[in-house]
Design a protein around this motif. Sequence first.
Motif, PDB file in Angstrom:
ATOM      1  N   GLY A 267     -24.858 -40.306 -26.449  1.00  0.00           N
ATOM      2  CA  GLY A 267     -25.130 -41.251 -25.371  1.00  0.00           C
ATOM      3  C   GLY A 267     -24.734 -40.776 -23.991  1.00  0.00           C
ATOM      4  N   PHE A 268     -24.312 -39.534 -23.858  1.00  0.00           N
ATOM      5  CA  PHE A 268     -23.927 -38.966 -22.569  1.00  0.00           C
ATOM      6  C   PHE A 268     -24.959 -37.925 -22.151  1.00  0.00           C
ATOM      7  CE2 PHE A 268     -19.887 -39.917 -24.754  1.00  0.00           C
ATOM      8  CZ  PHE A 268     -19.370 -40.844 -23.868  1.00  0.00           C
ATOM      9  N   THR A 269     -25.063 -37.710 -20.862  1.00  0.00           N
ATOM     10  CA  THR A 269     -25.907 -36.625 -20.371  1.00  0.00           C
ATOM     11  C   THR A 269     -25.079 -35.712 -19.478  1.00  0.00           C
ATOM     12  OG1 THR A 269     -26.647 -37.952 -18.503  1.00  0.00           O
ATOM     13  CG2 THR A 269     -28.051 -37.941 -20.444  1.00  0.00           C
ATOM     14  N   LEU A 270     -25.328 -34.439 -19.577  1.00  0.00           N
ATOM     15  CA  LEU A 270     -24.642 -33.468 -18.736  1.00  0.00           C
ATOM     16  C   LEU A 270     -25.492 -33.215 -17.486  1.00  0.00           C
ATOM     17  CD1 LEU A 270     -23.500 -30.909 -21.461  1.00  0.00           C
ATOM     18  CD2 LEU A 270     -22.177 -32.731 -20.421  1.00  0.00           C
ATOM     19  N   PRO A 271     -24.878 -33.118 -16.324  1.00  0.00           N
ATOM     20  CA  PRO A 271     -25.648 -32.981 -15.070  1.00  0.00           C
ATOM     21  C   PRO A 271     -26.079 -31.545 -14.761  1.00  0.00           C
ATOM     22  CG  PRO A 271     -23.341 -33.116 -14.569  1.00  0.00           C
ATOM     23  CD  PRO A 271     -23.469 -33.309 -16.070  1.00  0.00           C
ATOM     24  N   ILE A 272     -26.329 -30.746 -15.776  1.00  0.00           N
ATOM     25  CA  ILE A 272     -26.695 -29.347 -15.549  1.00  0.00           C
ATOM     26  C   ILE A 272     -28.006 -29.250 -14.776  1.00  0.00           C
ATOM     27  CG2 ILE A 272     -27.321 -27.185 -16.698  1.00  0.00           C
ATOM     28  CD1 ILE A 272     -25.341 -27.991 -18.913  1.00  0.00           C
ATOM     29  N   HIS A 273     -28.947 -30.133 -15.050  1.00  0.00           N
ATOM     30  CA  HIS A 273     -30.233 -30.072 -14.361  1.00  0.00           C
ATOM     31  C   HIS A 273     -30.088 -30.332 -12.861  1.00  0.00           C
ATOM     32  CE1 HIS A 273     -29.702 -34.345 -15.277  1.00  0.00           C
ATOM     33  NE2 HIS A 273     -30.510 -34.598 -14.267  1.00  0.00           N
ATOM     34  N   ARG A 274     -29.147 -31.181 -12.483  1.00  0.00           N
ATOM     35  CA  ARG A 274     -28.931 -31.445 -11.056  1.00  0.00           C
ATOM     36  C   ARG A 274     -28.309 -30.241 -10.357  1.00  0.00           C
ATOM     37  NH1 ARG A 274     -25.664 -36.761 -10.817  1.00  0.00           N
ATOM     38  NH2 ARG A 274     -25.497 -36.563 -13.056  1.00  0.00           N
ATOM     39  N   ILE A 275     -27.370 -29.590 -11.029  1.00  0.00           N
ATOM     40  CA  ILE A 275     -26.737 -28.400 -10.462  1.00  0.00           C
ATOM     41  C   ILE A 275     -27.776 -27.296 -10.285  1.00  0.00           C
ATOM     42  CG2 ILE A 275     -25.045 -26.580 -10.898  1.00  0.00           C
ATOM     43  CD1 ILE A 275     -23.428 -28.728 -12.451  1.00  0.00           C
ATOM     44  N   LEU A 276     -28.594 -27.087 -11.308  1.00  0.00           N
ATOM     45  CA  LEU A 276     -29.621 -26.057 -11.241  1.00  0.00           C
ATOM     46  C   LEU A 276     -30.642 -26.356 -10.145  1.00  0.00           C
ATOM     47  CD1 LEU A 276     -30.664 -23.457 -12.460  1.00  0.00           C
ATOM     48  CD2 LEU A 276     -31.906 -24.796 -14.127  1.00  0.00           C
ATOM     49  N   ALA A 277     -31.039 -27.597 -10.003  1.00  0.00           N
ATOM     50  CA  ALA A 277     -32.009 -27.970  -8.971  1.00  0.00           C
ATOM     51  C   ALA A 277     -31.437 -27.740  -7.571  1.00  0.00           C
ATOM     52  CB  ALA A 277     -32.420 -29.417  -9.138  1.00  0.00           C
ATOM     53  N   THR A 278     -30.169 -28.049  -7.383  1.00  0.00           N
ATOM     54  CA  THR A 278     -29.536 -27.849  -6.079  1.00  0.00           C
ATOM     55  C   THR A 278     -29.465 -26.370  -5.720  1.00  0.00           C
ATOM     56  OG1 THR A 278     -28.210 -29.833  -6.411  1.00  0.00           O
ATOM     57  CG2 THR A 278     -27.454 -28.289  -4.728  1.00  0.00           C
ATOM     58  N   VAL A 279     -29.045 -25.558  -6.669  1.00  0.00           N
ATOM     59  CA  VAL A 279     -28.954 -24.113  -6.419  1.00  0.00           C
ATOM     60  C   VAL A 279     -30.348 -23.527  -6.222  1.00  0.00           C
ATOM     61  CG1 VAL A 279     -28.237 -21.910  -7.405  1.00  0.00           C
ATOM     62  CG2 VAL A 279     -26.771 -23.899  -7.642  1.00  0.00           C
ATOM     63  N   GLU A 280     -31.312 -23.992  -6.997  1.00  0.00           N
ATOM     64  CA  GLU A 280     -32.682 -23.496  -6.845  1.00  0.00           C
ATOM     65  C   GLU A 280     -33.237 -23.833  -5.463  1.00  0.00           C
ATOM     66  OE1 GLU A 280     -37.009 -23.766  -9.079  1.00  0.00           O
ATOM     67  OE2 GLU A 280     -35.479 -25.262  -9.522  1.00  0.00           O
ATOM     68  N   ASP A 281     -32.997 -25.035  -4.987  1.00  0.00           N
ATOM     69  CA  ASP A 281     -33.460 -25.428  -3.659  1.00  0.00           C
ATOM     70  C   ASP A 281     -32.824 -24.559  -2.568  1.00  0.00           C
ATOM     71  OD1 ASP A 281     -35.049 -27.384  -4.772  1.00  0.00           O
ATOM     72  OD2 ASP A 281     -33.624 -29.011  -4.356  1.00  0.00           O
ATOM     73  N   ALA A 282     -31.541 -24.299  -2.697  1.00  0.00           N
ATOM     74  CA  ALA A 282     -30.855 -23.455  -1.716  1.00  0.00           C
ATOM     75  C   ALA A 282     -31.397 -22.030  -1.753  1.00  0.00           C
ATOM     76  CB  ALA A 282     -29.347 -23.451  -1.984  1.00  0.00           C
ATOM     77  N   TYR A 283     -31.643 -21.508  -2.945  1.00  0.00           N
ATOM     78  CA  TYR A 283     -32.180 -20.153  -3.084  1.00  0.00           C
ATOM     79  C   TYR A 283     -33.588 -20.062  -2.498  1.00  0.00           C
ATOM     80  CZ  TYR A 283     -33.913 -15.871  -5.181  1.00  0.00           C
ATOM     81  OH  TYR A 283     -34.480 -14.637  -5.377  1.00  0.00           O
ATOM     82  N   GLU A 284     -34.417 -21.045  -2.776  1.00  0.00           N
ATOM     83  CA  GLU A 284     -35.784 -21.029  -2.256  1.00  0.00           C
ATOM     84  C   GLU A 284     -35.803 -21.195  -0.742  1.00  0.00           C
ATOM     85  OE1 GLU A 284     -38.053 -23.908  -4.402  1.00  0.00           O
ATOM     86  OE2 GLU A 284     -38.214 -22.627  -6.178  1.00  0.00           O
ATOM     87  N   ALA A 285     -34.832 -21.882  -0.187  1.00  0.00           N
ATOM     88  CA  ALA A 285     -34.760 -22.042   1.265  1.00  0.00           C
ATOM     89  C   ALA A 285     -34.485 -20.712   1.949  1.00  0.00           C
ATOM     90  CB  ALA A 285     -33.694 -23.065   1.635  1.00  0.00           C
ATOM     91  N   THR A 286     -33.806 -19.797   1.265  1.00  0.00           N
ATOM     92  CA  THR A 286     -33.538 -18.476   1.859  1.00  0.00           C
ATOM     93  C   THR A 286     -34.762 -17.581   1.773  1.00  0.00           C
ATOM     94  OG1 THR A 286     -32.663 -17.538  -0.205  1.00  0.00           O
ATOM     95  CG2 THR A 286     -31.087 -18.585   1.291  1.00  0.00           C
ATOM     96  N   GLN A 287     -35.731 -17.928   0.954  1.00  0.00           N
ATOM     97  CA  GLN A 287     -36.942 -17.131   0.811  1.00  0.00           C
ATOM     98  C   GLN A 287     -37.853 -17.279   2.029  1.00  0.00           C
ATOM     99  OE1 GLN A 287     -37.777 -15.029  -1.684  1.00  0.00           O
ATOM    100  NE2 GLN A 287     -35.789 -15.388  -2.605  1.00  0.00           N
ATOM    101  N   ARG A 288     -37.733 -18.340   2.762  1.00  0.00           N
ATOM    102  CA  ARG A 288     -38.632 -18.616   3.888  1.00  0.00           C
ATOM    103  C   ARG A 288     -38.240 -17.929   5.141  1.00  0.00           C
ATOM    104  NH1 ARG A 288     -38.718 -24.879   2.260  1.00  0.00           N
ATOM    105  NH2 ARG A 288     -39.618 -24.509   0.260  1.00  0.00           N
TER     106      ARG A 288
END
Length: 56
Positions: free
Chosen positions: A35-56
């Motif tokens: 009944g619990f969820t781990l927030p790994i997807h949120r951490i990955l999405a945040t890091v992915e957004d930051a990484y993609e922002a450096t691509q521009r």
Amino acid sequence: MISRVYHATLFALYQLCIVIGIAAMPLAIAARQAGFTLPIHRILATVEDAYEATQR
């Protein structure tokens, strides 16, 4: 120069988050059944957004 270091650090962090997510998958499945969820997807999405922002 700092931009390259920042970009490389974000890339390494992104790859590390993916590896941690894969390694934690059995734990995440067990937690979800309990009944619990781990927030790994949120951490990955945040890091992915930051990484993609450096691509521009």
